[in-house]
Design a protein around this motif. Structure first.
Motif, PDB file in Angstrom:
ATOM      1  N   VAL A 163       0.875  -1.168   0.000  1.00 37.79           N
ATOM      2  CA  VAL A 163       0.000   0.000   0.000  1.00 37.79           C
ATOM      3  C   VAL A 163       0.911   1.217   0.000  1.00 37.79           C
ATOM      4  CG1 VAL A 163      -0.173   0.026   2.541  1.00 37.79           C
ATOM      5  CG2 VAL A 163      -1.937   1.163   1.156  1.00 37.79           C
ATOM      6  N   GLY A 169       3.686  12.125   1.020  1.00 34.96           N
ATOM      7  CA  GLY A 169       4.495  11.088   1.645  1.00 34.96           C
ATOM      8  C   GLY A 169       4.696  11.303   3.125  1.00 34.96           C
ATOM      9  N   ALA A 179       6.390   9.750   8.341  1.00 32.72           N
ATOM     10  CA  ALA A 179       6.584   9.385   6.945  1.00 32.72           C
ATOM     11  C   ALA A 179       5.615   8.281   6.565  1.00 32.72           C
ATOM     12  CB  ALA A 179       8.018   8.914   6.731  1.00 32.72           C
ATOM     13  N   ILE A 180       5.145   8.322   5.337  1.00 32.15           N
ATOM     14  CA  ILE A 180       4.265   7.266   4.828  1.00 32.15           C
ATOM     15  C   ILE A 180       5.002   6.587   3.680  1.00 32.15           C
ATOM     16  CG2 ILE A 180       1.942   6.694   4.052  1.00 32.15           C
ATOM     17  CD1 ILE A 180       1.125   9.554   4.846  1.00 32.15           C
ATOM     18  N   TYR A 181       5.733   5.541   3.996  1.00 31.93           N
ATOM     19  CA  TYR A 181       6.499   4.830   2.984  1.00 31.93           C
ATOM     20  C   TYR A 181       5.636   3.748   2.339  1.00 31.93           C
ATOM     21  CZ  TYR A 181      10.542   6.919   5.327  1.00 31.93           C
ATOM     22  OH  TYR A 181      11.435   7.799   5.876  1.00 31.93           O
ATOM     23  N   HIS A 183       4.465   0.274   1.952  1.00 34.19           N
ATOM     24  CA  HIS A 183       4.438  -0.736   3.011  1.00 34.19           C
ATOM     25  C   HIS A 183       3.967  -2.074   2.455  1.00 34.19           C
ATOM     26  CE1 HIS A 183       3.990  -2.354   7.057  1.00 34.19           C
ATOM     27  NE2 HIS A 183       2.820  -2.847   6.660  1.00 34.19           N
ATOM     28  N   LEU A 185       2.257  -5.394   2.867  1.00 36.91           N
ATOM     29  CA  LEU A 185       1.244  -5.823   3.825  1.00 36.91           C
ATOM     30  C   LEU A 185       1.457  -7.280   4.241  1.00 36.91           C
ATOM     31  CD1 LEU A 185      -1.809  -4.132   2.084  1.00 36.91           C
ATOM     32  CD2 LEU A 185      -0.755  -3.466   4.255  1.00 36.91           C
ATOM     33  N   GLU A 189      -2.354  -7.946   8.350  1.00 30.09           N
ATOM     34  CA  GLU A 189      -2.797  -6.597   7.959  1.00 30.09           C
ATOM     35  C   GLU A 189      -3.834  -6.653   6.840  1.00 30.09           C
ATOM     36  OE1 GLU A 189       1.395  -4.338   9.122  1.00 30.09           O
ATOM     37  OE2 GLU A 189       1.086  -5.118   7.100  1.00 30.09           O
ATOM     38  N   LEU A 190      -3.872  -7.766   6.112  1.00 28.26           N
ATOM     39  CA  LEU A 190      -4.872  -7.912   5.059  1.00 28.26           C
ATOM     40  C   LEU A 190      -6.186  -8.475   5.589  1.00 28.26           C
ATOM     41  CD1 LEU A 190      -2.606  -9.176   2.148  1.00 28.26           C
ATOM     42  CD2 LEU A 190      -4.088  -7.171   2.074  1.00 28.26           C
ATOM     43  N   HIS A 201      -7.495   4.438  -1.504  1.00 25.09           N
ATOM     44  CA  HIS A 201      -6.206   3.833  -1.195  1.00 25.09           C
ATOM     45  C   HIS A 201      -5.643   3.191  -2.454  1.00 25.09           C
ATOM     46  CE1 HIS A 201      -7.777   4.205   2.896  1.00 25.09           C
ATOM     47  NE2 HIS A 201      -6.545   3.998   3.346  1.00 25.09           N
ATOM     48  N   ARG A 240      13.667   5.511   0.093  1.00 25.59           N
ATOM     49  CA  ARG A 240      13.704   6.791   0.794  1.00 25.59           C
ATOM     50  C   ARG A 240      13.837   6.614   2.300  1.00 25.59           C
ATOM     51  NH1 ARG A 240       8.088   8.794  -1.284  1.00 25.59           N
ATOM     52  NH2 ARG A 240       7.685   6.676  -0.592  1.00 25.59           N
ATOM     53  N   SER A 241      13.590   5.404   2.781  1.00 28.45           N
ATOM     54  CA  SER A 241      13.559   5.194   4.226  1.00 28.45           C
ATOM     55  C   SER A 241      14.939   4.994   4.830  1.00 28.45           C
ATOM     56  CB  SER A 241      12.678   3.982   4.561  1.00 28.45           C
ATOM     57  OG  SER A 241      13.253   2.802   4.021  1.00 28.45           O
TER      58      SER A 241
ATOM     59  N   TYR B  50      -6.858   3.720   6.469  1.00 26.29           N
ATOM     60  CA  TYR B  50      -6.042   2.507   6.596  1.00 26.29           C
ATOM     61  C   TYR B  50      -4.578   2.790   6.269  1.00 26.29           C
ATOM     62  CZ  TYR B  50      -4.548  -2.308   5.486  1.00 26.29           C
ATOM     63  OH  TYR B  50      -3.892  -3.510   5.429  1.00 26.29           O
ATOM     64  N   ARG B  53      -2.119   3.788   8.970  1.00 22.48           N
ATOM     65  CA  ARG B  53      -1.667   2.847   9.998  1.00 22.48           C
ATOM     66  C   ARG B  53      -0.161   2.661   9.955  1.00 22.48           C
ATOM     67  NH1 ARG B  53      -5.048  -2.758   9.841  1.00 22.48           N
ATOM     68  NH2 ARG B  53      -7.151  -1.879   9.883  1.00 22.48           N
ATOM     69  N   ALA B  55       2.097   4.861   8.875  1.00 20.45           N
ATOM     70  CA  ALA B  55       2.905   6.080   8.980  1.00 20.45           C
ATOM     71  C   ALA B  55       3.850   5.925  10.161  1.00 20.45           C
ATOM     72  CB  ALA B  55       1.995   7.294   9.173  1.00 20.45           C
ATOM     73  N   THR B  56       5.101   6.249   9.940  1.00 27.39           N
ATOM     74  CA  THR B  56       6.104   6.037  10.984  1.00 27.39           C
ATOM     75  C   THR B  56       6.771   7.351  11.371  1.00 27.39           C
ATOM     76  OG1 THR B  56       7.735   5.562   9.271  1.00 27.39           O
ATOM     77  CG2 THR B  56       6.633   3.684  10.276  1.00 27.39           C
ATOM     78  N   MET B  58       9.541   9.846  12.134  1.00 28.07           N
ATOM     79  CA  MET B  58      10.869   9.949  11.541  1.00 28.07           C
ATOM     80  C   MET B  58      11.951   9.545  12.535  1.00 28.07           C
ATOM     81  SD  MET B  58      10.352  11.031   8.490  1.00 28.07           S
ATOM     82  CE  MET B  58      12.053  11.387   8.127  1.00 28.07           C
ATOM     83  N   ASN B 113      16.043  12.059   4.771  1.00 32.42           N
ATOM     84  CA  ASN B 113      14.847  11.447   4.184  1.00 32.42           C
ATOM     85  C   ASN B 113      14.025  12.464   3.418  1.00 32.42           C
ATOM     86  OD1 ASN B 113      15.710   9.946   6.573  1.00 32.42           O
ATOM     87  ND2 ASN B 113      14.110   8.560   5.931  1.00 32.42           N
ATOM     88  N   TRP B 116      11.281  12.520   0.132  1.00 32.60           N
ATOM     89  CA  TRP B 116       9.832  12.368   0.087  1.00 32.60           C
ATOM     90  C   TRP B 116       9.095  13.672   0.344  1.00 32.60           C
ATOM     91  CZ3 TRP B 116       7.898  13.708   4.703  1.00 32.60           C
ATOM     92  CH2 TRP B 116       8.644  13.447   5.848  1.00 32.60           C
TER      93      TRP B 116
END
Lengths: 320, 126
Positions: A163, A169, A179-181, A183, A185, A189-190, A201, A240-241, B50, B53, B55-56, B58, B113, B116
């Motif tokens: 996802v 981001g 940050a929303i990288y 991910h 699943l 999570e599914l 989404h 990017r992470s 959803y 969920r 999101a991390t 930094m 980072n 992004w």
């Protein structure tokens, strides 16, 4: 003739290009839309079929007729005087956007990229379908707010699904930034898909046998391809992470991918694009996205690919 | 303007249509150092999208403090505050810290980072 550069004050990528243009004795007019109207003024008059007049800051002035190209990099929101009420500010924002923005957008320049093309290209579904039409290979993708559609899609992909955000981001909340990288699943999570129904989404088949990722930067008709090898699990999912784990090198771009990239640029009317691909063990280049105002300095620093010079070439010429 | 269909009037205020909005034309983002902050906590799971969920927060364990900079109106680039003849981007390269080409939007130093940072930020981001 001058090059118009629109970006915020702090943008080292822009600085490198401006330095390069100055070395070539090319006149540059750099500004940020945030300077309008308090630090920059415009007096545009319709002369015949195009807008004429000066764009003026405290330090320089340029004639709209004296521009050869425009780099729409990362301009920021207009800033108005503190004394305005909310309704006044909203009125002023719209007037500035349609007035100041409208005049600039109509200028017959070589735009990198034209503001409206930039806006069109920001829609990821448009990008994915355009890429497919341009014979680039796109992972199976689902955009939905229906949990049952996610379950069916995940079953079709044997549970190998990621996802990723369609737009931003990161998110600011609870006093910090997250940050929303991309991910990958898990089975758990599914199962619990609560929250899918709250908005759109994007789910996509995970590229399991990914050998490396690639950042392909296109400037006019010039293509610069770099491979990105990740040495950590986090960076393999989303490079990017974990920048520290990356190795970036020049890579050969298969001719059919180069053709697809050029066709994509033409289809969306772009002069600049930073494409992201994943390359699997069969040598398939999977298209992820095109960042129409993407970063390229980190690629140039690592590989020596002359992207800054290519951009300066394009802006200096004023044509492809 | 409202007759174009691109903008509709609602109770005296302007509201964009969802697709092909006027706000999408001439898109303007938020400045690097003017990014929004919010103290609002996460909502309950039934309401929270959803995708958020995952999101991390930094990782700031390796935050690097950016050298001070100032905009030079003559050269039209950022220069090092303590050495105004030196372009900031070259100074940063010389430091061997070119993991990214951007700065942290929250002004807390570069995490490495910043790639992004949104390539495109429409007007609604604020």
């Amino acid at each position: 003739m001058s090059v118009l550069v629109l970006s915020e004050d702090f943008d080292p990528t822009v600085d490198a290009v401006i330095d390069e243009l100055h070395r070539r004795d090319v006149e540059v007019f750099r500004c940020d839309t945030a300077w309008f109207p308090t630090r920059m003024s415009l007096a545009a008059e319709l002369g015949g079929d195009r807008w004429e007049g000066p764009l003026v800051t405290e330090d320089r002035c340029v004639s709209l007729m004296g521009l050869r190209s425009g780099w729409y990099r990362r301009p920021t929101a207009f800033v108005f005087s503190d004394g305005m009420s909310g309704p006044e500010r909203r009125h002023a924002e719209w007037e500035a956007k349609l007035g100041f923005g409208g005049v600039l957008a109509d200028l017959p320049l070589l735009w990198v990229n034209h503001p409206s093309r930039e806006a069109d290209a920001s829609y990821k579904p448009v990008q994915l379908a355009t890429a497919a039409r341009c014979h680039l290979t796109v992972p199976p993708t689902l955009i939905t707010n229906r949990p049952d559609a996610v379950r069916r899609f995940a079953a079709d992909q044997r549970g190998h699904v990621v996802v990723k955000p369609l737009a931003y981001g990161s998110v600011f909340e609870a006093g910090g930034r997250k940050a929303i990288y991309t991910h990958a699943l898990t089975t758990e999570e599914l199962i619990d898909l609560t929250g899918v129904e709250t908005t759109a989404h994007l789910f996509q088949r995970a590229i399991l046998d990914k050998m490396f990722e690639a950042r392909v930067t296109v400037v006019g008709r010039r293509i610069f391809a770099a491979s990105i090898h990740a040495d950590s699990d986090a960076a393999r999912a989303d490079w990017r992470s974990d920048y520290d784990s990356l190795r970036i090198n020049v890579v050969d771009l298969p001719p059919e991918v180069a053709q697809g990239v050029v066709a994509f640029m033409d289809a969306l009317g772009l002069m600049f694009g930073a494409f992201d691909f994943a390359v699997d063990s069969d040598g398939v280049w999977w298209f992820f996205e095109c960042n129409s105002a993407g970063q390229f300095g980190f690629v140039e620093d690592a590989t020596g690919l002359p992207i800054t010079a290519a951009l300066a070439d394009l802006l200096q010429r004023g044509h492809v | 303007m409202s007759e174009s269909g691109a903008l509709i009037q609602r109770q005296g205020d302007q509201v964009d249509v969802p697709l092909s909005p006027v706000s999408g034309r001439f898109p303007l983002g938020l400045g690097t150092f003017a990014a929004p902050t919010s103290d609002e906590p996460e909502s309950c799971p039934d309401v929270r999208p959803y995708g958020l969920r995952f999101a991390t927060i930094m990782d700031r364990s390796s935050v690097e403090v950016l050298p001070a900079w100032q905009f030079c109106p003559q050269r039209q680039i950022a220069v090092v505050t303590d050495e105004p003849t030196k372009p900031w981007y070259r100074h940063w390269q010389a430091e061997g810290s070119m993991k990214t080409t951007g700065a942290s939007p929250d002004g807390q130093g570069s995490t490495g980072n910043e790639e992004w940072t949104p390539d495109y930020t429409g007007d609604a981001a604020g």
